[in-house]
Design an enzyme around this catalytic site. Sequence first.
Site, PDB file in Angstrom:
ATOM      1  N   GLN A 168     140.127   1.714  23.416  1.00  0.00           N
ATOM      2  CA  GLN A 168     138.697   1.439  23.242  1.00  0.00           C
ATOM      3  C   GLN A 168     137.896   1.970  24.428  1.00  0.00           C
ATOM      4  O   GLN A 168     138.253   1.730  25.586  1.00  0.00           O
ATOM      5  CB  GLN A 168     138.482  -0.074  23.060  1.00  0.00           C
ATOM      6  CG  GLN A 168     137.057  -0.480  22.725  1.00  0.00           C
ATOM      7  CD  GLN A 168     136.580  -0.004  21.357  1.00  0.00           C
ATOM      8  OE1 GLN A 168     137.375   0.209  20.445  1.00  0.00           O
ATOM      9  NE2 GLN A 168     135.290   0.189  21.208  1.00  0.00           N
ATOM     10  N   LYS A 215     138.465  -4.636  14.471  1.00  0.00           N
ATOM     11  CA  LYS A 215     139.415  -3.590  14.084  1.00  0.00           C
ATOM     12  C   LYS A 215     140.789  -4.198  13.800  1.00  0.00           C
ATOM     13  O   LYS A 215     141.426  -3.874  12.790  1.00  0.00           O
ATOM     14  CB  LYS A 215     139.523  -2.533  15.198  1.00  0.00           C
ATOM     15  CG  LYS A 215     138.302  -1.631  15.308  1.00  0.00           C
ATOM     16  CD  LYS A 215     138.325  -0.751  16.569  1.00  0.00           C
ATOM     17  CE  LYS A 215     137.069   0.119  16.633  1.00  0.00           C
ATOM     18  NZ  LYS A 215     136.993   0.970  17.847  1.00  0.00           N
ATOM     19  N   ASP A 260     141.665   8.043  16.622  1.00  0.00           N
ATOM     20  CA  ASP A 260     140.241   8.237  16.921  1.00  0.00           C
ATOM     21  C   ASP A 260     139.817   9.690  16.698  1.00  0.00           C
ATOM     22  O   ASP A 260     138.622   9.979  16.641  1.00  0.00           O
ATOM     23  CB  ASP A 260     139.966   7.897  18.397  1.00  0.00           C
ATOM     24  CG  ASP A 260     139.415   6.487  18.575  1.00  0.00           C
ATOM     25  OD1 ASP A 260     138.677   6.020  17.694  1.00  0.00           O
ATOM     26  OD2 ASP A 260     139.725   5.885  19.617  1.00  0.00           O
TER      27      ASP A 260
HETATM   28  N1  GUN Z   1     133.682   2.992  21.541  1.00  0.00           N
HETATM   29  C1  GUN Z   1     132.634   3.123  20.707  1.00  0.00           C
HETATM   30  N2  GUN Z   1     133.027   3.730  19.570  1.00  0.00           N
HETATM   31  C2  GUN Z   1     134.356   3.971  19.686  1.00  0.00           C
HETATM   32  C3  GUN Z   1     135.313   4.564  18.828  1.00  0.00           C
HETATM   33  O1  GUN Z   1     135.044   5.008  17.704  1.00  0.00           O
HETATM   34  N3  GUN Z   1     136.575   4.602  19.321  1.00  0.00           N
HETATM   35  C4  GUN Z   1     136.905   4.141  20.544  1.00  0.00           C
HETATM   36  N4  GUN Z   1     138.152   4.251  20.937  1.00  0.00           N
HETATM   37  N5  GUN Z   1     136.031   3.591  21.365  1.00  0.00           N
HETATM   38  C5  GUN Z   1     134.752   3.506  20.929  1.00  0.00           C
END
Ligand code: GUN
Length: 290
Positions: A97, A53, A120
């Site tokens: 995350q 990311k 998100d």
């Molecule tokens: N863990 C797995 N997928 C995601 C996501 O799309 N965002 C976040 N913050 N954590 C995750």
Amino acid sequence: MAQLIDGKAIAAAVRADVAGGAAAFLEDAGRKPGLRVVLIGEHPASQSYVRAKARAAGEAGIEAETLRRPADLSQDDLLTLIADLNADPAVDGILVQLPLPDQIDETAVIRAIDPAKDVDGFHPENVGKLVLGEETLEPCTPAGIVEMLRRSGVETSGAHTVVVGRSNIVGKPMASLMLRRGIDSTVTVCHSRTRDLPSITRQADILVAAIGRPEFVTADMVKSGATVIDVGINRVEDETRERGYRLVGDVAFDAVLEVAGAITPVPGGVGPMTIAMLLQNTLQAARRRG
Ligand code: GUN
């Protein structure tokens, strides 16, 4: 044989659009869109997602920083960090995350993020807007799937979309998005308690597998010609690989390839789209904040 939906290529197109938008934003606002990714602990998959990311954000002209904290961080300390990021004018997007360590209440953390910076799309205010069909920051994985369907020319209007999995990250928002005006799918959501799952998945024109179990969806569960979207990223042990594992989706790819009309691979399907949509959300949040 199914057509492959190349998430990597579609994601590259989205990222190029975002890079153009980020350059224009820099011109207008005199700063880059800013993203902060918070990673608590050393969850191996999370570490690799977060790296991907941050790298993609940098390449798109977004000022991205990863804030790493130890696994024993207290909830209060995390809430303080989020309050600081909420107050920081250089920060447009905040991503914590998931999953979080046991001592931290995920719900409290998500609620603490400024909804305008919630790239998100997990904050209850943004989830509410999504369900109401209002414009908002949309959860990246389902938004990426919709974008992928759109750019692949898959007909969604009147199609029966079956979502397997009811998580807050994928299954539930996926159902809301597919119901939207303009997308107009008929939506069924299945989960671990669903009776006779194969009889339902076999009705799907679009089948979204978001269960988190390796190769769970088998060929007998898929209608001939269906579009199959595989959200799973599962590490399975493989001693023939240098790193000791390989990645498989929630779909038994080789067998389903023979019956489906179109299918997303793992890796190179949904994963790259999730990242691309995070960048798009960060740009959108920056533009709204100015
Ligand atoms: N863990 C797995 N997928 C995601 C996501 O799309 N965002 C976040 N913050 N954590 C995750």
